[in-house]
Design a protein around this motif. Structure first.
Motif, short mmCIF file in Angstrom:
data_model
loop_
_atom_site.label_atom_id
_atom_site.label_comp_id
_atom_site.label_asym_id
_atom_site.label_seq_id
_atom_site.Cartn_x
_atom_site.Cartn_y
_atom_site.Cartn_z
N LEU A 71 0.63 -0.97 0.23
CA LEU A 71 0.02 -0.21 0.31
C LEU A 71 1.01 1.37 0.30
CD1 LEU A 71 -2.80 -0.82 2.85
CD2 LEU A 71 -2.37 -0.80 -0.67
N LEU A 72 1.99 0.70 0.68
CA LEU A 72 2.72 2.11 0.88
C LEU A 72 3.57 2.71 0.01
CD1 LEU A 72 5.30 1.48 3.90
CD2 LEU A 72 3.50 3.16 3.34
N PHE A 73 3.37 1.53 -1.23
CA PHE A 73 4.11 1.90 -2.48
C PHE A 73 3.06 2.16 -3.83
CE2 PHE A 73 8.78 0.74 -4.77
CZ PHE A 73 9.18 2.64 -3.86
N MET A 74 1.75 1.91 -3.48
CA MET A 74 1.22 1.79 -4.57
C MET A 74 0.94 2.85 -5.96
SD MET A 74 -0.49 -1.44 -5.90
CE MET A 74 -0.57 -2.44 -4.86
N PRO A 75 1.02 3.90 -4.60
CA PRO A 75 0.29 5.05 -5.89
C PRO A 75 1.38 5.53 -6.86
CG PRO A 75 0.35 5.78 -3.64
CD PRO A 75 1.20 4.40 -3.33
N HIS A 76 2.83 5.00 -6.99
CA HIS A 76 3.72 4.79 -8.46
C HIS A 76 3.39 3.45 -9.13
CE1 HIS A 76 5.98 7.42 -5.18
NE2 HIS A 76 5.78 6.29 -4.14
N PHE A 77 2.23 2.86 -9.43
CA PHE A 77 2.49 2.26 -10.33
C PHE A 77 1.07 1.86 -11.06
CE2 PHE A 77 4.14 -0.50 -6.96
CZ PHE A 77 5.63 -0.12 -6.82
N ASP A 78 1.13 2.21 -12.01
CA ASP A 78 0.18 2.33 -13.28
C ASP A 78 -1.06 1.36 -13.33
OD1 ASP A 78 0.95 4.60 -14.68
OD2 ASP A 78 2.49 3.24 -16.06
N ALA A 79 -0.79 0.64 -12.37
CA ALA A 79 -2.21 -0.47 -12.15
C ALA A 79 -1.62 -1.56 -11.71
CB ALA A 79 -2.56 -0.89 -13.47
N ALA A 80 -2.57 -2.54 -10.57
CA ALA A 80 -1.85 -3.67 -10.78
C ALA A 80 -2.52 -4.66 -11.16
CB ALA A 80 -2.92 -3.25 -8.62
N LEU A 81 -2.64 -5.68 -10.69
CA LEU A 81 -2.85 -7.22 -10.93
C LEU A 81 -3.20 -8.02 -9.88
CD1 LEU A 81 -3.87 -9.44 -13.85
CD2 LEU A 81 -1.39 -10.41 -13.10
N LEU A 82 -4.24 -8.31 -9.21
CA LEU A 82 -4.18 -9.28 -7.66
C LEU A 82 -4.49 -10.71 -8.08
CD1 LEU A 82 -5.44 -9.47 -5.18
CD2 LEU A 82 -7.65 -9.21 -5.75
N VAL A 83 -4.23 -11.42 -8.00
CA VAL A 83 -3.88 -12.89 -7.34
C VAL A 83 -4.28 -13.16 -6.30
CG1 VAL A 83 -2.75 -14.87 -7.61
CG2 VAL A 83 -1.63 -12.73 -8.99
N VAL A 84 -5.80 -14.04 -6.39
CA VAL A 84 -6.05 -15.31 -5.24
C VAL A 84 -6.10 -16.16 -5.17
CG1 VAL A 84 -7.73 -12.70 -4.98
CG2 VAL A 84 -8.48 -14.95 -6.50
N GLU A 85 -6.18 -16.81 -4.89
CA GLU A 85 -6.17 -18.70 -4.64
C GLU A 85 -7.22 -19.23 -4.36
OE1 GLU A 85 -3.83 -22.31 -2.39
OE2 GLU A 85 -2.87 -20.18 -1.76
N ASP A 86 -7.70 -20.34 -5.16
CA ASP A 86 -8.75 -20.80 -5.09
C ASP A 86 -8.97 -22.06 -3.82
OD1 ASP A 86 -11.06 -22.00 -5.67
OD2 ASP A 86 -10.73 -23.48 -6.91
N GLY A 87 -10.06 -21.67 -3.03
CA GLY A 87 -9.93 -22.93 -1.85
C GLY A 87 -9.53 -22.19 -0.51
N LYS A 88 -8.25 -20.83 -0.68
CA LYS A 88 -7.40 -20.64 0.20
C LYS A 88 -8.24 -19.40 0.54
CE LYS A 88 -3.32 -19.89 2.13
NZ LYS A 88 -1.49 -19.92 2.15
N THR A 89 -8.05 -18.35 -0.45
CA THR A 89 -8.07 -16.97 0.10
C THR A 89 -9.61 -16.82 0.41
OG1 THR A 89 -6.53 -16.45 -2.09
CG2 THR A 89 -8.03 -14.26 -1.10
N SER A 90 -10.38 -16.15 0.80
CA SER A 90 -11.75 -16.06 1.56
C SER A 90 -12.92 -14.67 0.60
CB SER A 90 -11.57 -15.85 3.40
OG SER A 90 -11.63 -14.86 3.30
N PRO A 91 -13.81 -15.20 0.91
CA PRO A 91 -14.51 -13.57 0.40
C PRO A 91 -13.83 -12.76 0.28
CG PRO A 91 -16.00 -16.13 0.16
CD PRO A 91 -14.39 -16.45 0.87
N ASP A 92 -13.93 -12.67 2.25
CA ASP A 92 -13.58 -11.84 2.81
C ASP A 92 -12.19 -11.30 2.11
OD1 ASP A 92 -14.01 -9.59 5.39
OD2 ASP A 92 -12.63 -10.90 6.16
N GLU A 93 -11.33 -11.55 2.37
CA GLU A 93 -10.09 -11.36 2.08
C GLU A 93 -10.18 -10.41 0.47
OE1 GLU A 93 -7.23 -14.42 4.57
OE2 GLU A 93 -7.74 -15.32 2.59
#
Length: 249
Positions: free
Chosen positions: A192-214
């Motif tokens: 989060l500290l560094f995110m303003p320096h990038f044009d965009a982001a790609l989010l990776v989630v893991e099936d069966g591990k990353t919860s809907p809340d996460e």
């Protein structure tokens, strides 16, 4: 370093100052660098991901992407490495992968590199960044690896020296795409500290591990960031990630 230099207008670049260490085929198989394996049936997955991302980058004139995950071990570095190779295979640009996960650098491992110096050495000493760059044997692809971990990653990633480096890497070549492998969003504030320096982001989630809340919490943290898409990794019944473009509401 000068800015806005164009890379050579041909498909193969001869590296003179950048060290070249080709990845052995057995390493690629073991560490699932599928984009380097000829005839691998899963290459099309990353080609599709590449096409969707390139369409957005060119439309918006973006050049830098932060690859993030909600939690550790979701496979963000696996996605970063294969996406970097896929983008480099498209001859209209060069690609730089930066291992900015100072707490758990893994890019060098995926490419089978014996990393003697990495990003942390640049931040803590006067080693020139040119000494850190490695071409892992793929045309138009360069890696800036990490070497060891630190508990002071938030402090280091906030240094003016790091900010200046990111800005320089993004602007040195007009036709370069830079992928930054960042720490997980919900494990520290580094990303989060560094995110303003990038044009965009790609989010990776893991099936069966990353919860809907996460997932919801991660998307909330990225609310002010241009999201080019999400990757569902380790999907049940599939060997490799499936790509889903982000849909704006």
């Amino acid at each position: 370093m000068t800015t806005n230099q164009q890379p050579p207008a041909f498909s193969t670049i001869q590296y003179t100052r950048t060290r070249t260490v080709s990845v052995a085929p057995d390493v690629m198989r073991e560490r699932r660098l599928v984009m380097g394996l000829k005839g691998d049936p899963h290459i099309g997955v990353f080609r599709l991901l590449r096409s969707n991302i390139l369409m957005q980058l060119r439309e918006k004139n973006w050049t830098s992407i932060a690859v993030v995950a909600a939690t550790p071990e979701c496979g963000k570095t696996f996605v970063t490495a294969n996406l970097g190779i896929a983008l480099a295979m498209e001859v209209n640009q060069t690609v730089l992968i930066v291992d900015a996960d100072l707490g758990n650098p893994q890019i060098g491992w995926y490419f089978g590199l014996d990393v003697q110096k990495g990003l942390l050495d640049y931040l803590q000493t006067d080693v020139p960044v040119e000494e850190l760059l490695v071409n892992p044997g793929f045309d138009r692809l360069v890696v800036l690896p990490g070497r060891h971990t630190t508990s002071k990653s938030s402090e280091l990633i906030s240094l003016p020296k790091m900010t200046a480096l990111v800005d320089e890497l993004k602007t040195r070549y007009q036709s370069r795409i830079v992928l930054f492998d960042l720490p997980p969003l919900l494990s520290s504030d580094d990303a989060l500290l560094f995110m303003p320096h990038f044009d965009a982001a790609l989010l990776v989630v893991e099936d069966g591990k990353t919860s809907p809340d996460e997932v919801r919490r991660s998307l909330a943290l990225l609310e002010q960031t241009n999201l080019v898409g999400t990757v569902l990794n380790k999907a049940r019944g599939a060997a490799l990630p499936h790509y889903q473009r982000a849909v704006s509401s």
